[in-house]
Write an enzyme that holds these catalytic residues in place. Structure first.
Site, PDB file in Angstrom:
ATOM      1  N   ASN A 185     -10.687 -25.525  -0.501  1.00  0.00           N
ATOM      2  CA  ASN A 185     -10.786 -25.674   0.955  1.00  0.00           C
ATOM      3  C   ASN A 185     -11.023 -27.153   1.256  1.00  0.00           C
ATOM      4  O   ASN A 185     -12.109 -27.668   1.008  1.00  0.00           O
ATOM      5  CB  ASN A 185     -11.954 -24.823   1.473  1.00  0.00           C
ATOM      6  CG  ASN A 185     -12.236 -25.081   2.942  1.00  0.00           C
ATOM      7  OD1 ASN A 185     -11.390 -25.609   3.666  1.00  0.00           O
ATOM      8  ND2 ASN A 185     -13.425 -24.703   3.397  1.00  0.00           N
ATOM      9  N   LYS A 201     -11.146 -28.610   4.109  1.00  0.00           N
ATOM     10  CA  LYS A 201     -11.844 -28.855   5.381  1.00  0.00           C
ATOM     11  C   LYS A 201     -11.084 -29.936   6.166  1.00  0.00           C
ATOM     12  O   LYS A 201      -9.872 -29.959   6.134  1.00  0.00           O
ATOM     13  CB  LYS A 201     -13.303 -29.237   5.125  1.00  0.00           C
ATOM     14  CG  LYS A 201     -13.980 -28.291   4.138  1.00  0.00           C
ATOM     15  CD  LYS A 201     -15.463 -28.430   4.102  1.00  0.00           C
ATOM     16  CE  LYS A 201     -16.015 -27.554   2.984  1.00  0.00           C
ATOM     17  NZ  LYS A 201     -17.423 -27.293   3.107  1.00  0.00           N
ATOM     18  N   HIS A 249     -15.040 -18.699   7.665  1.00  0.00           N
ATOM     19  CA  HIS A 249     -15.835 -19.659   6.877  1.00  0.00           C
ATOM     20  C   HIS A 249     -17.157 -19.922   7.606  1.00  0.00           C
ATOM     21  O   HIS A 249     -17.196 -19.934   8.836  1.00  0.00           O
ATOM     22  CB  HIS A 249     -15.043 -20.957   6.703  1.00  0.00           C
ATOM     23  CG  HIS A 249     -15.682 -21.896   5.732  1.00  0.00           C
ATOM     24  ND1 HIS A 249     -16.743 -22.710   6.079  1.00  0.00           N
ATOM     25  CD2 HIS A 249     -15.445 -22.110   4.417  1.00  0.00           C
ATOM     26  CE1 HIS A 249     -17.108 -23.399   5.017  1.00  0.00           C
ATOM     27  NE2 HIS A 249     -16.341 -23.058   3.991  1.00  0.00           N
ATOM     28  N   GLU A 288     -18.710 -22.491   8.251  1.00  0.00           N
ATOM     29  CA  GLU A 288     -18.663 -23.595   9.230  1.00  0.00           C
ATOM     30  C   GLU A 288     -18.044 -23.123  10.539  1.00  0.00           C
ATOM     31  O   GLU A 288     -18.445 -23.564  11.613  1.00  0.00           O
ATOM     32  CB  GLU A 288     -17.897 -24.789   8.629  1.00  0.00           C
ATOM     33  CG  GLU A 288     -18.760 -25.503   7.591  1.00  0.00           C
ATOM     34  CD  GLU A 288     -17.994 -26.195   6.488  1.00  0.00           C
ATOM     35  OE1 GLU A 288     -16.775 -26.432   6.636  1.00  0.00           O
ATOM     36  OE2 GLU A 288     -18.624 -26.490   5.448  1.00  0.00           O
ATOM     37  N   GLU A 327     -19.939 -16.602   0.032  1.00  0.00           N
ATOM     38  CA  GLU A 327     -20.376 -17.989   0.091  1.00  0.00           C
ATOM     39  C   GLU A 327     -21.765 -18.061   0.735  1.00  0.00           C
ATOM     40  O   GLU A 327     -21.875 -18.116   1.972  1.00  0.00           O
ATOM     41  CB  GLU A 327     -19.404 -18.807   0.939  1.00  0.00           C
ATOM     42  CG  GLU A 327     -17.990 -18.827   0.398  1.00  0.00           C
ATOM     43  CD  GLU A 327     -17.270 -20.108   0.797  1.00  0.00           C
ATOM     44  OE1 GLU A 327     -16.867 -20.840  -0.113  1.00  0.00           O
ATOM     45  OE2 GLU A 327     -17.157 -20.400   1.985  1.00  0.00           O
ATOM     46  N   GLY A 377     -21.833 -27.113   0.207  1.00  0.00           N
ATOM     47  CA  GLY A 377     -21.934 -28.548   0.439  1.00  0.00           C
ATOM     48  C   GLY A 377     -23.316 -29.112   0.187  1.00  0.00           C
ATOM     49  O   GLY A 377     -23.614 -30.244   0.572  1.00  0.00           O
ATOM     50  N   SER A 386     -20.814 -25.081  -3.776  1.00  0.00           N
ATOM     51  CA  SER A 386     -21.070 -26.138  -4.758  1.00  0.00           C
ATOM     52  C   SER A 386     -20.535 -25.810  -6.153  1.00  0.00           C
ATOM     53  O   SER A 386     -21.194 -26.082  -7.164  1.00  0.00           O
ATOM     54  CB  SER A 386     -22.565 -26.470  -4.802  1.00  0.00           C
ATOM     55  OG  SER A 386     -23.002 -26.914  -3.530  1.00  0.00           O
TER      56      SER A 386
HETATM   57  C1  PEP Z   1     -16.569 -24.283   1.026  1.00  0.00           C
HETATM   58  O1  PEP Z   1     -16.282 -25.132   1.854  1.00  0.00           O
HETATM   59  O2  PEP Z   1     -16.098 -23.138   1.132  1.00  0.00           O
HETATM   60  C2  PEP Z   1     -17.448 -24.660  -0.068  1.00  0.00           C
HETATM   61  C3  PEP Z   1     -17.832 -23.721  -0.897  1.00  0.00           C
HETATM   62  O3  PEP Z   1     -17.833 -25.981  -0.134  1.00  0.00           O
HETATM   63  P1  PEP Z   1     -18.578 -26.701  -1.389  1.00  0.00           P
HETATM   64  O4  PEP Z   1     -17.814 -26.308  -2.639  1.00  0.00           O
HETATM   65  O5  PEP Z   1     -18.444 -28.164  -1.100  1.00  0.00           O
HETATM   66  O6  PEP Z   1     -19.968 -26.212  -1.410  1.00  0.00           O
END
Ligand code: PEP
Length: 255
Positions: free
Chosen positions: A9, A11, A95, A97, A167, A173, A213
């Site tokens: 992803n 973003k 997601h 976000e 997630e 992040g 992460s």
């Molecule tokens: C994501 O944006 O779905 C995500 C898991 O980000 P990160 O791997 O940076 O934590």
């Protein structure tokens, strides 16, 4: 039955030019990887160019969001049919976000998921608890609600073809990955619920990804958990080398 699935992803990162350069490099880096489903999710502006650059390769393309109407006076929105026509086969829905910054609720996730399926896209439906919810011991109840409401109205054949990404919001992040045991527990619970609500056959075909992460050095222990079928990767998917490493290290005997 389920080969590992690794989705990046991006973003709101990468211009069209940067996205195409990335995919050309990735294409050659993963050309011999036949046993992992590999997907990248560029911003809308780069979906078409990335799909062209990935044509006839083992790399699939996802959009990061959609709107559920087919067309109309919805300034700024993009429909499932438009995404499909631009060359994507997948779309991320719900997601954290989007939920946190743009107000996507479970009901909205449900409409978007149905619209994606209706247009022939595979939704990658994101669920997960916040830190406060985890600390209040509400994780499994939150996941139940997000699955029940977000996937409401889907039948078993549709469930079998979608992707669900667990997630935990506190791990996105932040550099703070869930332990393999925490991810394994959540995934086992999600699979159990999907079996109860959609039947064992569909639930066993549905890919369950972990996100939060993920890095080259933690992917192997995460996919070693029986119900973790791969990862949705944010930050580490922006670099060809680290994303390729994650793809390569995600390989395990098919479940
Ligand atoms: C994501 O944006 O779905 C995500 C898991 O980000 P990160 O791997 O940076 O934590």
């Amino acid at each position: 039955m389920r080969i590992p699935f690794i989705a990046g992803n991006w973003k709101m990162f990468k211009t069209v030019h940067e996205a195409v350069v990335f995919v050309k490099e990735l294409r050659s880096a993963v050309k011999d990887v036949a046993d992992v489903e590999i997907v990248v999710a560029p911003p809308f502006t780069a979906v078409h160019a990335v799909a062209e650059a990935a044509r006839n390769s083992n790399i699939g393309v996802a959009a990061q969001d959609l709107y559920w109407e087919r067309e109309g006076a919805f300034t700024g929105e993009v429909s499932a049919a438009m995404i499909k026509e631009a060359g994507a086969e997948y779309v991320i829905v719900g997601h954290s976000e989007r939920r946190r910054l743009f107000g996507d609720t479970d009901a909205i996730v449900n409409r978007k998921t149905s619209a994606a399926i209706g247009a022939g896209l595979t939704p990658i439906v994101c669920i997960g608890e916040t830190l406060e919810e985890r600390e209040r011991n509400e994780t499994l109840a939150i996941l139940d609600r997000q699955i029940k409401d977000g996937l409401d109205g889907l039948g078993a054949p549709q469930l079998a073809d979608i992707v669900v990404a667990y997630e935990p919001v506190w791990a996105i992040g932040t550099g703070r990955t869930a332990t393999a045991a925490q991810a394994g527990e959540a995934h086992a619970h999600i699979r159990k619920r999907l079996r109860q609500w959609f039947g064992a056959d569909a639930a066993d075909r549905c890919h369950l990804l972990y996100g939060g992460s993920v890095k080259p050095d933690n992917i192997a222990e995460l996919v070693a958990e029986a119900d973790v079928d791969g990862a949705l990767v944010g930050g580490a998917s922006l670099d060809v080398k680290s994303f390729t490493e994650i793809v390569v290290r995600s390989r395990r005997a098919a479940v």
